[in-house]
Enzyme design. Sequence first.
Site, mmCIF file in Angstrom:
data_model
loop_
_atom_site.group_PDB
_atom_site.id
_atom_site.type_symbol
_atom_site.label_atom_id
_atom_site.label_comp_id
_atom_site.label_asym_id
_atom_site.label_seq_id
_atom_site.Cartn_x
_atom_site.Cartn_y
_atom_site.Cartn_z
ATOM 1 N N HIS A 193 56.528 74.454 70.392
ATOM 2 C CA HIS A 193 56.147 75.776 70.391
ATOM 3 C C HIS A 193 54.659 76.023 70.300
ATOM 4 O O HIS A 193 54.041 76.994 69.899
ATOM 5 C CB HIS A 193 56.710 76.692 69.220
ATOM 6 C CG HIS A 193 58.266 77.062 69.843
ATOM 7 N ND1 HIS A 193 58.405 77.404 71.219
ATOM 8 C CD2 HIS A 193 59.452 77.226 69.209
ATOM 9 C CE1 HIS A 193 59.808 77.920 71.022
ATOM 10 N NE2 HIS A 193 60.356 77.330 70.342
ATOM 11 N N ASP A 229 56.952 84.788 61.533
ATOM 12 C CA ASP A 229 57.842 85.853 62.290
ATOM 13 C C ASP A 229 59.186 85.358 63.004
ATOM 14 O O ASP A 229 60.002 85.969 63.223
ATOM 15 C CB ASP A 229 57.028 86.685 63.257
ATOM 16 C CG ASP A 229 55.811 87.492 62.709
ATOM 17 O OD1 ASP A 229 55.964 87.391 61.193
ATOM 18 O OD2 ASP A 229 54.817 87.611 63.276
ATOM 19 N N GLU A 265 53.328 93.883 57.605
ATOM 20 C CA GLU A 265 52.687 93.583 58.693
ATOM 21 C C GLU A 265 52.065 94.669 59.326
ATOM 22 O O GLU A 265 52.231 95.989 58.837
ATOM 23 C CB GLU A 265 53.313 92.786 59.745
ATOM 24 C CG GLU A 265 53.604 91.245 59.137
ATOM 25 C CD GLU A 265 54.023 90.266 60.247
ATOM 26 O OE1 GLU A 265 53.945 90.631 61.519
ATOM 27 O OE2 GLU A 265 54.228 89.237 59.962
HETATM 28 P P1 FAD Z 1 54.972 71.707 67.653
HETATM 29 O O1 FAD Z 1 54.383 72.438 68.811
HETATM 30 O O2 FAD Z 1 56.217 70.793 68.064
HETATM 31 O O3 FAD Z 1 54.041 70.693 66.744
HETATM 32 C C1 FAD Z 1 52.917 71.375 66.460
HETATM 33 C C2 FAD Z 1 51.861 70.183 65.978
HETATM 34 O O4 FAD Z 1 52.312 69.785 64.525
HETATM 35 C C3 FAD Z 1 51.786 69.219 66.710
HETATM 36 O O5 FAD Z 1 50.507 68.577 66.492
HETATM 37 C C4 FAD Z 1 52.714 68.141 66.341
HETATM 38 O O6 FAD Z 1 52.153 66.636 66.664
HETATM 39 C C5 FAD Z 1 52.748 68.448 64.830
HETATM 40 N N1 FAD Z 1 54.063 68.032 64.442
HETATM 41 C C6 FAD Z 1 55.138 68.574 64.468
HETATM 42 N N2 FAD Z 1 56.275 67.959 63.682
HETATM 43 C C7 FAD Z 1 55.338 67.352 62.889
HETATM 44 C C8 FAD Z 1 56.012 66.795 61.561
HETATM 45 N N3 FAD Z 1 57.118 66.580 61.354
HETATM 46 N N4 FAD Z 1 55.028 65.939 61.083
HETATM 47 C C9 FAD Z 1 53.713 66.117 61.362
HETATM 48 N N5 FAD Z 1 53.176 66.699 62.705
HETATM 49 C C10 FAD Z 1 54.188 67.241 63.114
HETATM 50 N N6 FAD Z 1 53.442 80.574 63.392
HETATM 51 C C11 FAD Z 1 53.130 81.344 62.240
HETATM 52 O O7 FAD Z 1 52.453 80.750 61.462
HETATM 53 N N7 FAD Z 1 53.304 82.452 62.097
HETATM 54 C C12 FAD Z 1 54.171 83.232 62.911
HETATM 55 O O8 FAD Z 1 54.722 84.149 62.611
HETATM 56 C C13 FAD Z 1 54.498 82.546 64.282
HETATM 57 N N8 FAD Z 1 55.182 83.136 65.155
HETATM 58 C C14 FAD Z 1 55.612 82.541 66.425
HETATM 59 C C15 FAD Z 1 56.254 83.100 67.149
HETATM 60 C C16 FAD Z 1 56.565 82.458 68.284
HETATM 61 C C17 FAD Z 1 57.290 83.124 69.445
HETATM 62 C C18 FAD Z 1 55.836 81.008 68.695
HETATM 63 C C19 FAD Z 1 56.358 80.388 69.898
HETATM 64 C C20 FAD Z 1 55.272 80.640 67.656
HETATM 65 C C21 FAD Z 1 54.973 81.085 66.370
HETATM 66 N N9 FAD Z 1 54.024 80.603 65.490
HETATM 67 C C22 FAD Z 1 53.974 81.177 64.425
HETATM 68 C C23 FAD Z 1 53.530 79.223 65.689
HETATM 69 C C24 FAD Z 1 54.199 78.041 65.314
HETATM 70 O O9 FAD Z 1 54.371 78.184 63.711
HETATM 71 C C25 FAD Z 1 53.556 76.872 65.737
HETATM 72 O O10 FAD Z 1 53.519 76.641 67.086
HETATM 73 C C26 FAD Z 1 54.353 75.595 65.125
HETATM 74 O O11 FAD Z 1 53.307 74.575 65.543
HETATM 75 C C27 FAD Z 1 55.688 75.620 65.896
HETATM 76 O O12 FAD Z 1 56.480 74.465 65.470
HETATM 77 P P2 FAD Z 1 56.918 73.548 66.482
HETATM 78 O O13 FAD Z 1 58.057 72.795 65.745
HETATM 79 O O14 FAD Z 1 57.236 74.016 67.597
HETATM 80 O O15 FAD Z 1 55.683 72.567 66.490
#
Ligand code: FAD
Length: 502
Positions: free
Chosen positions: A94, A152, A265
């Site tokens: 994400h 969120d 918020e």
């Molecule tokens: P990824 O996109 O898969 O990874 C993000 C980063 O972390 C990359 O660099 C990856 O290599 C690294 N990573 C992933 N897993 C690990 C692990 N286990 N150990 C070490 N590194 C790792 N964020 C907020 O803070 N608050 C919000 O309210 C919020 N709302 C959102 C709403 C939507 C609809 C979306 C799409 C995103 C939102 N986000 C929010 C953002 C979200 O928290 C970040 O994009 C987060 O990185 C998503 O987690 P992911 O599992 O998809 O991570």
Amino acid sequence: MANLPLMITLTTVLIYLLPSCIKSSEIILPKSLNLTLLTDPSAISVASHDFGNITTVIPGGVICPSSPVEISRLLTYASNGERKFQVAARGQGHSLMGQAGVPDGVIINMTCLAGVVVSDDMKYADVAGGTLWVDVLKNTAEKGVSPVSWTDYLHVSVGGTLSNAGIGGEVFRNGPQISNVLELDVITGKGEMLACSPQLNSELFYGVLGGLGQFGIITRARIVLNHAPKRAKWFRMLYSDFTAFTKDQERLISMANDTGVDYLEGQLFMSNGVVDTSFFPQSDQSKIADLVKSHGIIYVLEVAKFYDDPTLPIIGQVVDMLNKTLSYLPGFISMHDVAYFDFLNRVKAEEDKLRSLGLWEVPHPWLNLYVPKSQILNFHNGVVKDILLKQNSTSGLTLLYPSNRNKWDNRMSAMVTDEEDVVYIIGILQSATPQNVQEVESLNDSIIRVCKDSGIKIKQYLMHYTRKEDWVEHFGTKWSDFSKRKDLFDPKKLLSPGQDIF
Ligand code: FAD
């Protein structure tokens, strides 16, 4: 009836033709590692894209680990001798700009490592790194407990948000998600499997929290739990005056737990955007649309108070407090009474709606910022009114709400503006089309330029810089520790290269 065999053949051809446009380079793992590297076009295609839908980063292969030991084996091999390939943990992908990608390297699909174990005393849960927060909630709430800080959107992974910060409407009271972790299991870039906490391997612990995946892969996080309330009283109130709106927000986040709200918020309804008034009674919806038209911007204060039967009487006092002390536009307050789970999982309904309209998988040139309290009015005038409101049209959401700076721990890698007690969290969450994405990106650039030129000390969140000097500026006084930790835990610079830091 349609010709089924022909349809199956055509579908098969399409499935193989589409992703095969994306070609991965070859990685050969020695048999002794006993790891299966997925290189089929669909695995590569999924791992090449993210929620941002702006970049394509093609990995060489994907691993679905059956245990942390497999990740350790891979990293020990990759870091031994000459650097062989880079590695990125991917939670849900994400990210916005390829941060979870790895060109020609190995993606570790963290969703293969998921699970939640609640401690006997219910004070914490040990959660595998790839677990979705929504599953943490399901598993803990059924035992009557719950984490205390939420993003969120809950369909993101624990490892992914802890690598950033994990912020939302509970931060003002409980801190970001990184402030609610007791201990971690991490696999460093050298393949070492280390437990860490403020007492044990503390350098790694503080480095990894908000560390953008640079120092190690989180395979387990020990998350603080508290009582899980059953329900939420969820309010939205409208303001036409920005100063009245922020003054009320700031007062609410300064209140004590029992007399104040649990979640806060705020968002903006702008006359050049889509205004979703569905939270308000039908009879008010056209009046709200008229207000937005006449004022240009209407500010929406959003709060929630959690409760269950024994704490219900407090709710009356809180409603009373909202009615008597806040200066929202008279009559423009709406309240919903919802299950705690449904409140926390509220963005899922939005996702389903957008998906059904084909509007989820579009480019997302989002801009997330922290702005110090003393400069929020300048930000409002220089950015919201002078830039955002002057666009011909906008698509998406703008969030704006304050939080208490003392809920952040400076020893962690995560960056937030310094100096002031209250920091505003801003999300300019625009959706785009392939045709106008560059236009929105330039708009974001101009927002940053205006802030710099007018001395507004912003920090970006979920940022993607491509120039080293921008990272150095971002981390400021923490840069030296950040780069020292990289040398210590990932000297071959294998991990999360999609962040473009090293
Ligand atoms: P990824 O996109 O898969 O990874 C993000 C980063 O972390 C990359 O660099 C990856 O290599 C690294 N990573 C992933 N897993 C690990 C692990 N286990 N150990 C070490 N590194 C790792 N964020 C907020 O803070 N608050 C919000 O309210 C919020 N709302 C959102 C709403 C939507 C609809 C979306 C799409 C995103 C939102 N986000 C929010 C953002 C979200 O928290 C970040 O994009 C987060 O990185 C998503 O987690 P992911 O599992 O998809 O991570």
